[in-house]
Scaffold this motif. Sequence first.
Motif, mmCIF file in Angstrom:
data_model
loop_
_atom_site.group_PDB
_atom_site.id
_atom_site.type_symbol
_atom_site.label_atom_id
_atom_site.label_comp_id
_atom_site.label_asym_id
_atom_site.label_seq_id
_atom_site.Cartn_x
_atom_site.Cartn_y
_atom_site.Cartn_z
ATOM 1 N N LYS A 14 34.165 24.360 -18.852
ATOM 2 C CA LYS A 14 34.025 25.792 -19.057
ATOM 3 C C LYS A 14 33.234 25.970 -20.376
ATOM 4 O O LYS A 14 33.880 25.299 -21.278
ATOM 5 N N GLY A 15 32.249 26.481 -20.665
ATOM 6 C CA GLY A 15 31.503 26.882 -22.042
ATOM 7 C C GLY A 15 30.777 25.555 -22.570
ATOM 8 O O GLY A 15 30.217 25.616 -23.564
ATOM 9 N N ARG A 16 30.584 24.514 -21.741
ATOM 10 C CA ARG A 16 29.774 23.534 -22.009
ATOM 11 C C ARG A 16 28.723 23.417 -20.931
ATOM 12 O O ARG A 16 28.745 23.248 -19.769
ATOM 13 N N GLY A 17 27.549 22.733 -21.541
ATOM 14 C CA GLY A 17 26.384 22.287 -20.676
ATOM 15 C C GLY A 17 26.575 21.054 -20.215
ATOM 16 O O GLY A 17 26.268 21.117 -18.672
ATOM 17 N N CYS A 85 22.644 23.942 -24.238
ATOM 18 C CA CYS A 85 21.647 24.051 -23.296
ATOM 19 C C CYS A 85 21.587 22.597 -22.608
ATOM 20 O O CYS A 85 21.094 21.871 -23.363
ATOM 21 N N VAL A 86 21.644 22.665 -21.521
ATOM 22 C CA VAL A 86 21.771 21.138 -20.886
ATOM 23 C C VAL A 86 20.472 20.528 -20.904
ATOM 24 O O VAL A 86 20.295 19.402 -20.733
ATOM 25 N N ARG A 91 18.843 16.404 -27.344
ATOM 26 C CA ARG A 91 19.981 15.658 -27.264
ATOM 27 C C ARG A 91 19.845 14.131 -27.585
ATOM 28 O O ARG A 91 20.757 13.506 -27.941
ATOM 29 N N PRO A 92 18.824 13.560 -27.103
ATOM 30 C CA PRO A 92 18.533 11.875 -27.587
ATOM 31 C C PRO A 92 19.007 11.614 -28.796
ATOM 32 O O PRO A 92 19.306 10.558 -29.116
ATOM 33 N N ALA A 93 18.653 12.795 -29.821
ATOM 34 C CA ALA A 93 18.774 12.411 -31.432
ATOM 35 C C ALA A 93 20.402 12.021 -31.588
ATOM 36 O O ALA A 93 20.478 11.220 -32.389
ATOM 37 N N ARG A 211 26.792 28.905 -24.397
ATOM 38 C CA ARG A 211 27.131 29.460 -25.544
ATOM 39 C C ARG A 211 26.129 30.215 -26.144
ATOM 40 O O ARG A 211 26.202 30.391 -27.432
ATOM 41 N N THR A 212 25.050 30.815 -25.329
ATOM 42 C CA THR A 212 24.210 31.261 -26.060
ATOM 43 C C THR A 212 24.208 32.924 -25.628
ATOM 44 O O THR A 212 25.328 33.418 -25.019
ATOM 45 N N ALA A 213 23.740 33.738 -26.467
ATOM 46 C CA ALA A 213 23.714 35.291 -26.136
ATOM 47 C C ALA A 213 22.968 35.681 -24.887
ATOM 48 O O ALA A 213 22.017 34.735 -24.180
#
Length: 362
Positions: A14-17, A85-86, A91-93, A211-213
């Motif tokens: 919950k709350g994670r992409g 955001c999935v 992300r790769p960074a 977790r975005t608006a």
Amino acid sequence: MANDSPDNPTQSLKGRGAISNLAGRFVDQVSTRESDGWEQALEQQQRIDTVAIEEKAKSIITTNNSPDIPFTQSINAYRGCEHGCVYCYARPAHAYMDLSPGLDFETRLFYKPNAAELLEKTLRQKSYQCSPIAMGTNTDPYQPLEKEKQITRQLLETLQRYQHPVTIVTKSQLILRDLPILAEMAQDNLVHVGISVTTLDNALKRKLEPRTAGPAARLRTIEALASAGIPTAVMAAPMIPALNDSELEAILTQAQQAGAIHAAYILLRLPFEVAPLFRQWLAEHYPQRAQHVMSLVQQSRGGKDNQTEFGQRQRGTGVFAQLLQQRFRVTCRKLGLNERKLDLDCSRFFLPPQSGDQQSLF
């Protein structure tokens, strides 16, 4: 380092992409967790707290000469992003930090407390050439951590003091905290803002960008910015085939009604570790649609999950990509979007006096 294998994804938290802590491409060894039927803890999803890690940066402005990117300078005050955001191409960074582009990316965040100090030193260098600085190009400058650290605000205050132009892209209504600064800069043609609206569907938003608006809050943010005289764009990005692409016209229409004068879109990009993470996410949330989504993605990416060629990585190729581009152009023309150029004024840039500066006698 223990990581979940892409072949053995966990259930969503919950709350994670991201669905897992998929190993980065630089990791030599990967371990997986397997249940023998006795350990119920593997079936119970534990909460993962966000950890903020201080990073003393040595430089703050990143430059690029990419022909399909509309800026040459950018600043990222944070590494990682709690928005989760999935699909995020940044992300790769995290793999370069020996961390996972999966859950680590959205739970182990790095912040740069000396960012404003470094910016000021850079702006005062004799060799510095003023051109607009983009913020929000990698991770969101107004992600939740900004409410506490206020690094983006410090950067804005510095840029305002030097009369330096800046562009901002965000999903967060936290940007309204800095509305007075942005409104003043807009009067001198020193800022424009892009608000990313990926979907108008709250249920999809919660899965895709946990977790975005919400969509309504982002539209209200566009309205507030535009009402304050700040040139505002809507970023319909990313467009995901068979998932949110049908919303393109509605997103553009509602954003224009809220006050947006400019618009852009990007076709879903799946570089490096993002592709397996996105496939895990599809299998968890849209298993009956997953194969169709990825088929259209590959049809638009030369038979692969991703394209890196300039001129193609943002828009894609093939029939679906061409139709999406036509739909975007027709809708923008109908709504009067993109009729005004958003060129910022670099001529106002100057070096304000500092304590200890030699004062002129004349």
